[in-house]
Design a protein around this motif. Structure first.
Motif, mmCIF file in Angstrom:
data_model
loop_
_atom_site.group_PDB
_atom_site.id
_atom_site.type_symbol
_atom_site.label_atom_id
_atom_site.label_comp_id
_atom_site.label_asym_id
_atom_site.label_seq_id
_atom_site.Cartn_x
_atom_site.Cartn_y
_atom_site.Cartn_z
ATOM 1 N N ASP A 189 42.616 30.034 25.994
ATOM 2 C CA ASP A 189 43.976 29.723 26.451
ATOM 3 C C ASP A 189 44.323 30.507 27.722
ATOM 4 O O ASP A 189 44.909 29.957 28.658
ATOM 5 N N ASN A 190 43.975 31.783 27.738
ATOM 6 C CA ASN A 190 44.293 32.611 28.909
ATOM 7 C C ASN A 190 43.530 32.147 30.148
ATOM 8 O O ASN A 190 44.075 32.157 31.249
ATOM 9 N N LEU A 191 42.279 31.742 29.958
ATOM 10 C CA LEU A 191 41.497 31.261 31.104
ATOM 11 C C LEU A 191 42.128 29.988 31.673
ATOM 12 O O LEU A 191 42.295 29.853 32.892
ATOM 13 N N ASN A 192 42.535 29.072 30.803
ATOM 14 C CA ASN A 192 43.204 27.847 31.270
ATOM 15 C C ASN A 192 44.481 28.187 32.029
ATOM 16 O O ASN A 192 44.766 27.595 33.067
ATOM 17 N N GLU A 193 45.216 29.169 31.529
ATOM 18 C CA GLU A 193 46.470 29.548 32.165
ATOM 19 C C GLU A 193 46.228 30.160 33.549
ATOM 20 O O GLU A 193 46.924 29.838 34.510
ATOM 21 N N VAL A 194 45.215 31.015 33.650
ATOM 22 C CA VAL A 194 44.916 31.639 34.951
ATOM 23 C C VAL A 194 44.476 30.583 35.966
ATOM 24 O O VAL A 194 44.821 30.648 37.143
ATOM 25 N N LEU A 195 43.719 29.595 35.499
ATOM 26 C CA LEU A 195 43.175 28.583 36.413
ATOM 27 C C LEU A 195 44.180 27.479 36.751
ATOM 28 O O LEU A 195 43.991 26.761 37.741
ATOM 29 N N ILE A 219 40.181 36.551 35.699
ATOM 30 C CA ILE A 219 39.068 35.595 35.582
ATOM 31 C C ILE A 219 37.877 36.275 34.919
ATOM 32 O O ILE A 219 37.275 35.737 33.992
ATOM 33 N N LEU A 220 37.535 37.475 35.406
ATOM 34 C CA LEU A 220 36.369 38.169 34.831
ATOM 35 C C LEU A 220 36.580 38.429 33.340
ATOM 36 O O LEU A 220 35.685 38.201 32.528
ATOM 37 N N ASP A 221 37.767 38.893 32.970
ATOM 38 C CA ASP A 221 38.040 39.208 31.552
ATOM 39 C C ASP A 221 38.016 37.951 30.685
ATOM 40 O O ASP A 221 37.412 37.940 29.619
ATOM 41 N N ASN A 222 38.699 36.920 31.134
ATOM 42 C CA ASN A 222 38.872 35.746 30.263
ATOM 43 C C ASN A 222 37.696 34.774 30.329
ATOM 44 O O ASN A 222 37.272 34.252 29.295
ATOM 45 N N ALA A 223 37.148 34.560 31.511
ATOM 46 C CA ALA A 223 35.937 33.728 31.577
ATOM 47 C C ALA A 223 34.792 34.471 30.883
ATOM 48 O O ALA A 223 33.962 33.872 30.200
ATOM 49 N N GLY A 224 34.778 35.795 31.033
ATOM 50 C CA GLY A 224 33.771 36.608 30.343
ATOM 51 C C GLY A 224 33.944 36.509 28.834
ATOM 52 O O GLY A 224 32.972 36.353 28.096
ATOM 53 N N GLY A 225 35.187 36.558 28.373
ATOM 54 C CA GLY A 225 35.459 36.436 26.939
ATOM 55 C C GLY A 225 35.027 35.085 26.395
ATOM 56 O O GLY A 225 34.490 34.992 25.285
ATOM 57 N N VAL A 226 35.257 34.040 27.170
ATOM 58 C CA VAL A 226 34.832 32.700 26.741
ATOM 59 C C VAL A 226 33.302 32.624 26.719
ATOM 60 O O VAL A 226 32.706 32.169 25.744
#
Ligand code: MN3
Length: 205
Positions: free
Chosen positions: A42-48, A77-84
Motif C-alpha cells: 500500500d505504501n509503495l502504491n501511495e509513494v508512486l 521507495i527504497l524502504d517500501n519497494a524493498g519491503g515488497v
C-alpha cells in the motif's frame, strides 16, 4: 517477479496460513502477510501515485535507480519497494515441511558444496549470520556478480539488488516474523526455519 508492477497487489500466499505449523504459526502468518507485507504494498502504491514515469518501472529497476529519483521519495521507495521485494521472495521461498523442496538439488547442491564444503556448513554459516543481525533485517544466500555463493545480511528493507546479487534463499529476522510464537528466542526461530525454507531449482546461472 520482474513483471511485478504498479499498481501493486498483495500476492496471495502460495499455501494455507497454517501450512508452516509448527515452525511458523498461523497467527504470525496472518499478521506478517496480511498486515506487514500489505503495508509495504500500500505504501509503495501511495509513494508512486504522483509519478506516472516511475509507475512504469518494474520493481527491481525501481530499487536499482532509486538514487536518481526526486530526493523526497528516494528513501520511501527504497524502504517500501524493498519491503515488497523481500516479502514477496520470503513467502514464496517457504513451503510446508512435508514437501520435497528442503534440500538443494542439482546445480545448486554442487555450488553450495564448492563454496562452503557442505550443505551443513552453509546452513551453519547462514544461521550464525542471521543470529548476528542487530535490530531488524534479513539474511540471504545470494549468487554474487562473480558467480560465488555468499551469505549476506541486509539491514531493514535493503535488498540484494543493491549489490547486484541474485537471491537464492532468505530469512526475515525482523521481530514481527517470529515474536508472537518465539518471543525473544530468535535463535530457535532461525534453526526451525530450515524445516520450511525452500531451495529454488537452478538449472544454471
Ligand atoms: Mn517481515
Amino acid at each position: 517477479m520482474l513483471d511485478f508492477k504498479y499498481p501493486y497487489v498483495l500476492p496471495e500466499l502460495p499455501y494455507p496460513y497454517d501450512a508452516l505449523e509448527p515452525y511458523i504459526d498461523e497467527e504470525t502468518m496472518h499478521y506478517h502477510h496480511d498486515k506487514h507485507f500489505k503495508a509495504y504494498v500500500d505504501n509503495l502504491n501511495e509513494v508512486l501515485q504522483p509519478y506516472p514515469e516511475l509507475q512504469a518501472l518494474p520493481l527491481d529497476i525501481l530499487l536499482k535507480r532509486a538514487e536518481t529519483f526526486p530526493k523526497n521519495i528516494q528513501k520511501k521507495i527504497l524502504d517500501n519497494a524493498g519491503g515488497v521485494f523481500n516479502h514477496y521472495l520470503f513467502f514464496a521461498g517457504l513451503a510446508p515441511a512435508d514437501e520435497d523442496v528442503h534440500e538443494p538439488g542439482g546445480y545448486l547442491d554442487e555450488m553450495i558444496i564448492e563454496n562452503f564444503g557442505s550443505i551443513e556448513e552453509m546452513q551453519i554459516k547462514f544461521s550464525e549470520s542471521a543470529k548476528s543481525v542487530f535490530g531488524s533485517g534479513w539474511t540471504y544466500l545470494v549468487i554474487t556478480p562473480g558467480k560465488r555463493l555468499k551469505v549476506v545480511n541486509f539491514k531493514d528493507q535493503e535488498t540484494p539488488i543493491l549489490i547486484n546479487a541474485t537471491p537464492v534463499i532468505l530469512l526475515d529476522v525482523w521481530e514481527h516474523a517470529y515474536y508472537l510464537k518465539y518471543k525473544n528466542e530468535r535463535a530457535n526461530y532461525i534453526e526451525n526455519a530450515w524445516n520450511i525454507i525452500k531451495y529454488p531449482n537452478f538449472e544454471t546461472i
